[in-house]
Write a protein that holds these residues in place. Structure first.
Motif, mmCIF file in Angstrom:
data_model
loop_
_atom_site.group_PDB
_atom_site.id
_atom_site.type_symbol
_atom_site.label_atom_id
_atom_site.label_comp_id
_atom_site.label_asym_id
_atom_site.label_seq_id
_atom_site.Cartn_x
_atom_site.Cartn_y
_atom_site.Cartn_z
ATOM 1 N N SER A 1 0.821 -1.214 0.000
ATOM 2 C CA SER A 1 0.000 0.000 0.000
ATOM 3 C C SER A 1 0.854 1.263 0.000
ATOM 4 O O SER A 1 0.335 2.358 -0.185
ATOM 5 N N ASN A 2 2.158 1.124 0.169
ATOM 6 C CA ASN A 2 3.047 2.291 0.235
ATOM 7 C C ASN A 2 3.504 2.746 -1.145
ATOM 8 O O ASN A 2 3.839 1.925 -1.997
ATOM 9 N N ALA A 3 3.559 4.061 -1.309
ATOM 10 C CA ALA A 3 4.149 4.650 -2.507
ATOM 11 C C ALA A 3 5.659 4.435 -2.454
ATOM 12 O O ALA A 3 6.228 4.292 -1.375
ATOM 13 N N PRO A 4 6.338 4.410 -3.599
ATOM 14 C CA PRO A 4 7.772 4.125 -3.592
ATOM 15 C C PRO A 4 8.597 5.122 -2.773
ATOM 16 O O PRO A 4 9.555 4.736 -2.124
ATOM 17 N N GLU A 5 8.203 6.389 -2.757
ATOM 18 C CA GLU A 5 8.969 7.399 -2.023
ATOM 19 C C GLU A 5 8.816 7.231 -0.512
ATOM 20 O O GLU A 5 9.623 7.736 0.248
ATOM 21 N N GLN A 6 7.786 6.529 -0.100
ATOM 22 C CA GLN A 6 7.489 6.372 1.326
ATOM 23 C C GLN A 6 7.882 4.989 1.827
ATOM 24 O O GLN A 6 7.517 4.614 2.921
ATOM 25 N N LEU B 1 11.427 5.889 -12.373
ATOM 26 C CA LEU B 1 12.121 7.174 -12.483
ATOM 27 C C LEU B 1 13.167 7.326 -11.384
ATOM 28 O O LEU B 1 14.288 7.772 -11.642
ATOM 29 N N LEU B 2 12.820 6.932 -10.177
ATOM 30 C CA LEU B 2 13.788 7.012 -9.081
ATOM 31 C C LEU B 2 14.970 6.082 -9.322
ATOM 32 O O LEU B 2 16.117 6.445 -9.049
ATOM 33 N N PHE B 3 14.727 4.887 -9.853
ATOM 34 C CA PHE B 3 15.835 3.983 -10.178
ATOM 35 C C PHE B 3 16.743 4.595 -11.242
ATOM 36 O O PHE B 3 17.958 4.404 -11.222
#
Length: 183
Positions: free
Chosen positions: A37-42, A92-94
């Protein structure tokens, strides 16, 4: 080197002691979210990216992200809209880490039809090959950024602004990590 669940530095260090660096060309990792349930940034992705840098320094091998994703099941998964957002944002973060040479989301196609089973619902296309929103989102991101080069992050306060260069033009990937997601 076989795909490692998460970015387990202690495990990789033990392999290094055994000489695994002499018998591998790449290090493959599977940085799944700790909770779907978590977004990648979190969800610790920035800590994972720091660990990746450590692994590269230790192994002197390129990194491949060979599995990551969010299921769209009704038990622990996310909505198809959230899956699309999260896959693109994680990708994008990767791309901000020059040591990551390849990125593969899991899975192309749902493994089954059981809406309660997470393993049946990781695909970016459904079992019948109809496209989920994430298929379109990933295709668009790839089309826009293919052969592009990450330049810098101008991110601050939960607003992400990643700057890429492609064919002499600047391309911006901009989003907020705050807000409401349909889960």
């Amino acid at each position: 080197l076989g795909g490692i669940a998460g970015v387990d530095v202690a495990y990789l260090d033990s392999l290094l002691v055994l000489g695994a660096d002499k018998y591998s060309d790449i290090v493959a990792i599977h940085p799944y979210p700790r909770q779907f349930s978590n977004a990648p940034e979190q969800d610790g992705i920035f800590e994972d990216l720091k660990r990746i840098d450590y692994i590269v320094q230790s192994f002197s091998k390129p990194i491949w992200i060979t599995e990551f994703g969010w299921p769209t099941d009704s038990a622990i998964g996310v909505s198809e809209e959230a899956q699309a957002q999260f896959l693109v944002r994680a990708s994008l973060l990767f791309l901000t880490n020059e040591n990551i040479k390849k990125i593969f989301s899991y899975d192309l196609r749902d493994d089954g039809f059981d809406r309660q089973n997470p393993e049946d619902n990781f695909g970016i296309v459904r079992r019948d090959y109809s496209e989920k929103i994430s298929f379109v989102a990933m295709r668009n991101m790839i089309t826009i950024l293919e052969d592009g080069l990450f330049l810098r992050s101008e991110s601050s306060g939960g607003i992400y602004n990643l700057v890429f260069e492609k064919n002499g033009y600047l391309v911006y990937a901009l989003w907020s990590a705050h807000g409401v997601y349909k889960m």
